[in-house]
Design a protein around this motif. Structure first.
Motif, PDB file in Angstrom:
ATOM      1  N   GLY A  12       0.845  -1.187   0.000  1.00 18.31           N
ATOM      2  CA  GLY A  12       0.000   0.000   0.000  1.00 18.31           C
ATOM      3  C   GLY A  12       0.876   1.232   0.000  1.00 18.31           C
ATOM      4  N   LYS A  18      -0.166   0.216   6.731  1.00 22.59           N
ATOM      5  CA  LYS A  18       0.346  -1.148   6.585  1.00 22.59           C
ATOM      6  C   LYS A  18       0.896  -1.695   7.903  1.00 22.59           C
ATOM      7  CE  LYS A  18       3.273   0.277   3.510  1.00 22.59           C
ATOM      8  NZ  LYS A  18       2.826   1.691   3.503  1.00 22.59           N
ATOM      9  N   ARG A 127      -1.920 -12.109  -0.095  1.00 24.34           N
ATOM     10  CA  ARG A 127      -1.429 -10.816  -0.552  1.00 24.34           C
ATOM     11  C   ARG A 127      -2.461  -9.743  -0.205  1.00 24.34           C
ATOM     12  NH1 ARG A 127      -0.137 -12.962  -6.686  1.00 24.34           N
ATOM     13  NH2 ARG A 127       1.285 -14.651  -6.097  1.00 24.34           N
ATOM     14  N   TYR A 129      -3.454  -5.530   0.129  1.00 26.34           N
ATOM     15  CA  TYR A 129      -3.172  -4.145  -0.255  1.00 26.34           C
ATOM     16  C   TYR A 129      -4.031  -3.244   0.611  1.00 26.34           C
ATOM     17  CZ  TYR A 129      -2.168  -0.055  -3.171  1.00 26.34           C
ATOM     18  OH  TYR A 129      -1.739   1.168  -3.627  1.00 26.34           O
ATOM     19  N   LEU A 131      -5.635   0.221   1.165  1.00 23.64           N
ATOM     20  CA  LEU A 131      -6.047   1.328   0.299  1.00 23.64           C
ATOM     21  C   LEU A 131      -6.572   2.488   1.145  1.00 23.64           C
ATOM     22  CD1 LEU A 131      -6.515   2.219  -2.668  1.00 23.64           C
ATOM     23  CD2 LEU A 131      -8.821   1.247  -2.489  1.00 23.64           C
ATOM     24  N   HIS A 168       4.355   6.431  -6.406  1.00 25.78           N
ATOM     25  CA  HIS A 168       3.173   5.673  -5.970  1.00 25.78           C
ATOM     26  C   HIS A 168       2.274   5.364  -7.161  1.00 25.78           C
ATOM     27  CE1 HIS A 168      -0.257   4.433  -3.502  1.00 25.78           C
ATOM     28  NE2 HIS A 168      -0.989   5.163  -4.328  1.00 25.78           N
ATOM     29  N   GLU A 173       0.718   1.716  -6.728  1.00 20.34           N
ATOM     30  CA  GLU A 173      -0.712   1.494  -6.952  1.00 20.34           C
ATOM     31  C   GLU A 173      -1.012   0.347  -7.915  1.00 20.34           C
ATOM     32  OE1 GLU A 173      -4.736   4.173  -7.393  1.00 20.34           O
ATOM     33  OE2 GLU A 173      -2.844   5.001  -8.113  1.00 20.34           O
ATOM     34  N   THR A 175       0.342  -2.444  -8.094  1.00 17.40           N
ATOM     35  CA  THR A 175       0.461  -3.749  -7.436  1.00 17.40           C
ATOM     36  C   THR A 175      -0.843  -4.159  -6.749  1.00 17.40           C
ATOM     37  OG1 THR A 175       1.295  -2.892  -5.304  1.00 17.40           O
ATOM     38  CG2 THR A 175       2.918  -3.326  -7.036  1.00 17.40           C
ATOM     39  N   LYS A 176      -1.798  -3.248  -6.703  1.00 15.81           N
ATOM     40  CA  LYS A 176      -3.098  -3.560  -6.112  1.00 15.81           C
ATOM     41  C   LYS A 176      -3.754  -4.739  -6.819  1.00 15.81           C
ATOM     42  CE  LYS A 176      -6.276  -0.527  -6.851  1.00 15.81           C
ATOM     43  NZ  LYS A 176      -7.032   0.749  -6.799  1.00 15.81           N
ATOM     44  N   LYS A 177      -3.470  -4.883  -8.098  1.00 17.83           N
ATOM     45  CA  LYS A 177      -4.073  -5.976  -8.876  1.00 17.83           C
ATOM     46  C   LYS A 177      -3.572  -7.342  -8.432  1.00 17.83           C
ATOM     47  CE  LYS A 177      -0.753  -6.079 -12.745  1.00 17.83           C
ATOM     48  NZ  LYS A 177       0.253  -5.206 -12.119  1.00 17.83           N
ATOM     49  N   ALA A 179      -3.324  -8.219  -5.299  1.00 14.50           N
ATOM     50  CA  ALA A 179      -3.841  -8.489  -3.952  1.00 14.50           C
ATOM     51  C   ALA A 179      -4.979  -9.500  -3.950  1.00 14.50           C
ATOM     52  CB  ALA A 179      -4.306  -7.185  -3.307  1.00 14.50           C
ATOM     53  N   ILE A 182      -8.168  -6.480  -0.258  1.00 17.41           N
ATOM     54  CA  ILE A 182      -7.939  -5.047  -0.190  1.00 17.41           C
ATOM     55  C   ILE A 182      -8.608  -4.518   1.076  1.00 17.41           C
ATOM     56  CG2 ILE A 182      -8.411  -2.806  -1.253  1.00 17.41           C
ATOM     57  CD1 ILE A 182      -8.196  -4.136  -3.964  1.00 17.41           C
TER      58      ILE A 182
END
Length: 229
Positions: A12, A18, A127, A129, A131, A168, A173, A175-177, A179, A182
């Motif tokens: 994140g 985090k 994993r 993330y 947000l 970022h 950002e 790398t959110k995919k 996760a 979330i």
């Protein structure tokens, strides 16, 4: 020798929460958790003068010593201890001393790029993330860097605008995919409760069937982690 049964990555943006998620998870699980802060793996820049270290982009993936981090995670997954580096944020450099870290049933890797590296992604069982709104994150970053790390306020704001924000958007950002989960707005109570329930359930399953080292991904495929455990 304790061989870890569950490895979690928490990513994140800066100031997203985090570390708070990692700490509350560790407190709630009710057993030892090995926490690996990604910030400890900034490259050793002792060969540079302080002024040169100040100008380094610490929000770019190249600022981290990925090879050492991979090596340490693999060592922990084999049930062996590591000597984890420590970092001095005021000096912008790695400290001389290292801290011995023992593996436990749960390992948590926490940092902005925890879901960035392909090889490390393969080591993770879960994993996450975190947000959080950008305005909240910058305020938390200012508080942390000025109060806790002794930075100058103007320096912190300039760094945020010049490197933190663009890095970022470019690297963190996306790398959110990667996760599985979330968590909105940092340590969201409902999301955190579900996360804790998930981890406890996985640990119970591992205790009942310690030979089950594969994990099922959302696409139905199984990632076999036996090679690293």
């Amino acid at each position: 020798m304790n061989i870890p049964s569950f490895v979690i990555g928490i990513a994140g943006g800066t100031g997203a929460g985090k570390t708070t998620v990692a700490r509350r998870l560790a407190e709630a699980v009710g057993e030892p958790v090995t926490r690996i802060p990604l910030d400890n793996y900034y490259e050793d820049l002792s060969h540079l003068e302080y002024e040169e270290r100040e100008s380094v982009n610490y929000d770019h993936p190249s600022a981290f010593e990925w090879e050492l981090l991979r090596e340490h995670l693999e060592t922990l997954l084999l049930g062996q201890s590591i000597e984890m580096p420590q970092y001095d944020f005021e000096a912008h450099n790695r400290k001389d001393e290292r801290v011995p870290v023992e593996p436990t049933d749960v390992i948590v890797l926490e940092g902005i790029f925890s879901l960035y590296d392909e090889e490390i992604l393969d080591m993770l069982d879960l994993r996450i993330y975190v947000l959080t709104d950008a305005d909240v994150r910058i305020l938390r970053r200012i508080d942390r860097d000025v109060v806790d790390r002794g930075r100058d306020l103007e320096e912190v704001i300039d760094q945020y605008l010049e490197t933190v924000k663009p890095m970022h958007e470019q690297f963190v950002e996306p790398t959110k995919k990667e996760a599985d989960v979330i968590i909105p707005e940092g340590a969201n109570r409902s999301a955190l409760a579900l996360l804790i329930e998930k981890v406890e359930s996985e640990l119970d399953d591992d205790r009942e069937d310690p030979g089950a080292l594969g994990r099922t991904r959302d696409d139905g495929s199984v990632v076999d982690s036996s090679a690293t455990r």
